[in-house]
Every structure is written in structure tokens, then in C-alpha cells.
Write an enzyme that holds these catalytic residues in place. Structure first.
Site, mmCIF file in Angstrom:
data_model
loop_
_atom_site.group_PDB
_atom_site.id
_atom_site.type_symbol
_atom_site.label_atom_id
_atom_site.label_comp_id
_atom_site.label_asym_id
_atom_site.label_seq_id
_atom_site.Cartn_x
_atom_site.Cartn_y
_atom_site.Cartn_z
ATOM 1 N N CYS A 261 27.922 35.089 -44.640
ATOM 2 C CA CYS A 261 28.640 35.028 -43.355
ATOM 3 C C CYS A 261 27.650 34.455 -42.338
ATOM 4 O O CYS A 261 26.999 33.457 -42.627
ATOM 5 C CB CYS A 261 29.203 36.395 -42.960
ATOM 6 N N THR A 262 27.548 35.042 -41.151
ATOM 7 C CA THR A 262 26.644 34.496 -40.144
ATOM 8 C C THR A 262 25.254 35.128 -40.227
ATOM 9 O O THR A 262 24.247 34.437 -40.343
ATOM 10 C CB THR A 262 27.235 34.678 -38.739
#
Length: 366
Positions: A261-262
Site C-alpha cells: 500500500c502506501t
């Protein structure tokens, strides 16, 4: 002596870190029992780790009850460690240091006991300055004594800053499928860079949720927001679909799989917790893997907080952390929605007994 350089970590942007905080994940409760024929492990090691030090050396630690002697061999290919010249020796419980290895993408170490089968270990971190939370999900022991294979499943934070050198390394490691767990807006703002030949799968965990919607003014409110986000990782239809696609791909065995994800701590953390629990890894080990993001992202998170006025640092720190109470909230939601983690795998992620048997067959050794 040639040593392996340790690449320094880099700071993440404030917006990226706060966006990652919104996508918090949960953790598992129990795993379905392994088939009867898989209950007898042949690997005598009950604990083993390899950690690359700042000077390029490696610290290896292991415990193997009943073993008198362990010989260590090193190699740069997980499947073909050269059993010719040993790099270290020890008894059944030991810590040794290996020095003088040449620079390589990754070093693997075969721990060969005088009785029982060998175990391959490696530093889980790839030490990528562009993605400090990039690491292997293998190398963990299951409750019944098997071990999760290394070099098959990886997890990471944002891939948008990978260098050409990093991408070449990931290609050599055999990464063939990349699951992007972010929202469309996040993917547009920071497009992935992936190794040549890899397939990217958009697996939006949050659906229509706004990852930037943090209207918190106290540390307590920030913790509550993260706990609520953990529960969403279990209950949301988009999350169940995303994690089902990850488990399906891992079970197919078509090259190494990477999910991210981030910040690689929340949505990615739940993906890792789900996979490890499905494989039979104990809850305490699963939690330790989840919490390891605090270590890998320590420098980046400190840089984010340093940009904020002191009065806001305490408010935003819970959004950057992973904490046991976040993971526990996910466990609680699994129990509330499905009754057990086994039922979550079956009813929520559509992983039946045959799927889990195949998953364990492909990812476990011993």
C-alpha cells in the site's frame, strides 16, 4: 574484505504517511488445522534468524533442541546454496557472525544440522532506501514446526520511488505479480514502478473510503480512528475481495508475489497477518511481523513528525504507528463478523480446506 553496503532509509512525505494511516488493517485469531499427514516436521530448528548488520556482516542465531552441531553455508540463490565451503559452525543453540561476503542482491544461509533437515534463512529486509518497509513474509515457524518459505511472498510500502537498480534486483528475485492495495486516487498520485515482466493487479482495499479523512484533534481520537480503520479491513466488501485475490494468487505458485500500500503497514499488514495465520503461524509471531513496520519505518516516521509543530506531533503519531490495539481490533471484528478466523478464511475470503491445503503445501517446508 568485501562487505555489503547498507542503504540508508529515506523520509516519506507527510501526505503519504497520513494517507497510509487511514488504511489500517487487522489481524488473525486462529488457523485451520494442518492435514494429519503434515503434523510431523523434519526440521529440528525451533527458532532461527539472519540479520544484516551496518558493516555488511550477518548475525545468525538459531535454536535446535537435540542437535549437537550446525554447519552454515552461504549462497545468493535461495534454491541452490552451495554446500562446499562452510562460513560458520555452531552447536544446537548459537549465535555466529558471518563476514567477508561479496556484494549481492541477497544472501541466503543454509543451517545444516547433524540430525534432521537443513533450514534456509535470510535477512527479511531487502534494505531498499527507496522502500524501507520492503521485506520477505517468509522465514517464520508455524505452530506445528513447519517453516514459511523465503523468496515467495514479499510486502512493501510505496513503490513509486524505486530506482532502476532496485527494479533490476526485484526482477532477479522473480517477482511476477504486484498487488496494489491502494485507492485509485493514491495510484494516480504516486504510480507504481514495477520490475520488468511483472503483472500489476489493482486490489483496492478501501473501496470508496477516503483515506485522507482524519478529523482528529487528540491522540485518543487518532487511536480510535485507527481502530475503526482496522475493523474496516475485515468487514468491507472491497477489503474481502482484495485479500481474497492476494491469497488466490499466492496459491497459484506463478513466481513471487508482492503486495503493498502506501506505508506498507496497515492494508499490507492485514494481508500479511491473514496469510501467516492461514499458514499456521502463531498469533504472537504474526503480531511481531505486523509491529515490525514501526522499526522499518522509524526514520521515515520521525522525519514526518519533525515537520509538524510540537503540539500536533502527539496527535499524528498514532496515525503513523502500528500498535497491538489496532491489530486486536481486527481480531475482534473477525470474531464478531464470522465467529472464528477459520470461518473468515472460508466465508469472507472464499478459501476452503482444499485451497488452504494447497497454500500450505506450496509455502511451507519441513
Amino acid at each position: 574484505m568485501t562487505t555489503i553496503p547498507r542503504r540508508p532509509a529515506v523520509a516519506a512525505a507527510l501526505t503519504a504517511a497520513l494517507t497510509a494511516g487511514a488504511a489500517t488493517l487487522a489481524g488473525p485469531a486462529s488457523a485451520a488445522p494442518l492435514p494429519a499427514q503434515a503434523q510431523h516436521t523434519r526440521i529440528p530448528f525451533t527458532a532461527a534468524t539472519a540479520t544484516q548488520q551496518a558493516d555488511g556482516s550477518f548475525s545468525l542465531t538459531w535454536t535446535a533442541p537435540g542437535v549437537r552441531k550446525v554447519t552454515v553455508y552461504a549462497g545468493t540463490d535461495r534454491d541452490r546454496v552451495a554446500h562446499r565451503v562452510p562460513v560458520a559452525r555452531g552447536n544446537g543453540s548459537a549465535t555466529v557472525t558471518v563476514k567477508g561476503l561479496a556484494a549481492a542482491d541477497r544472501w541466503y544461509f543454509d543451517l545444516v544440522p547433524d540430525r534432521g533437515e537443513a533450514l534456509t534463512v535470510a535477512d527479511r529486509s531487502l534494505h531498499l532506501a527507496s522502500a524501507p518497509n520492503f521485506r520477505d513474509e517468509g522465514g517464520y515457524r508455524t505452530a506445528d514446526g513447519h517453516w514459511v518459505k523465503l523468496g515467495v511472498v514479499y510486502r512493501s510500502d510505496d513503490l513509486g520511488r524505486l530506482t532502476d537498480t532496485d527494479l533490476a534486483e526485484l526482477r532477479r528475485l522473480g517477482i511476477r505479480t504486484v498487488f496494489d492495495l491502494r485507492t485509485p486516487a493514491e495510484r494516480t498520485a504516486a504510480p507504481d514502478k514495477v520490475p520488468a515482466g511483472a503483472t500489476v493487479v489493482a486490489a483496492n482495499v478501501l473501496g470508496v473510503a477516503d483515506t485522507g479523512a482524519f478529523n482528529v484533534t487528540t491522540p485518543q481520537a487518532a487511536v480510535r480512528a485507527m481502530v475503526d480503520a482496522e475493523r474496516t479491513m475485515v468487514s468491507a466488501d472491497s477489503a474481502k475481495a482484495a485479500y481474497r485475490s492476494v491469497l488466490d494468487a499466492v496459491g497459484e505458485g506463478r513466481g513471487a508475489v508482492l503486495f503493498h500500500c502506501t506505508a506498507g503497514k496497515d492494508r499490507t499488514g492485514w494481508a500479511g497477518a491473514t496469510l501467516l495465520t492461514a499458514l499456521g503461524v502463531p498469533r504472537g509471531t504474526v503480531e511481531a511481523d505486523y509491529l515490525a513496520s514501526n522499526t522499518y519505518r522509524a526514520e521515515a516516521n520521525a522525519a514526518v513528525l519533525a515537520k509538524l509543530p510540537p503540539a500536533y506531533q502527539a496527535v499524528y503519531k498514532p496515525l503513523l504507528d502500528v500498535r497491538p490495539e489496532y491489530l486486536n481490533a481486527g481480531f475482534d471484528q473477525v470474531a464478531a463478523d464470522f465467529g472464528s478466523f477459520d470461518a473468515y478464511l472460508d466465508k469472507g475470503l472464499h478459501q476452503d480446506r482444499r485451497d488452504l491445503r494447497d497454500l500450505r503445501r506450496d509455502l511451507l517446508v519441513g
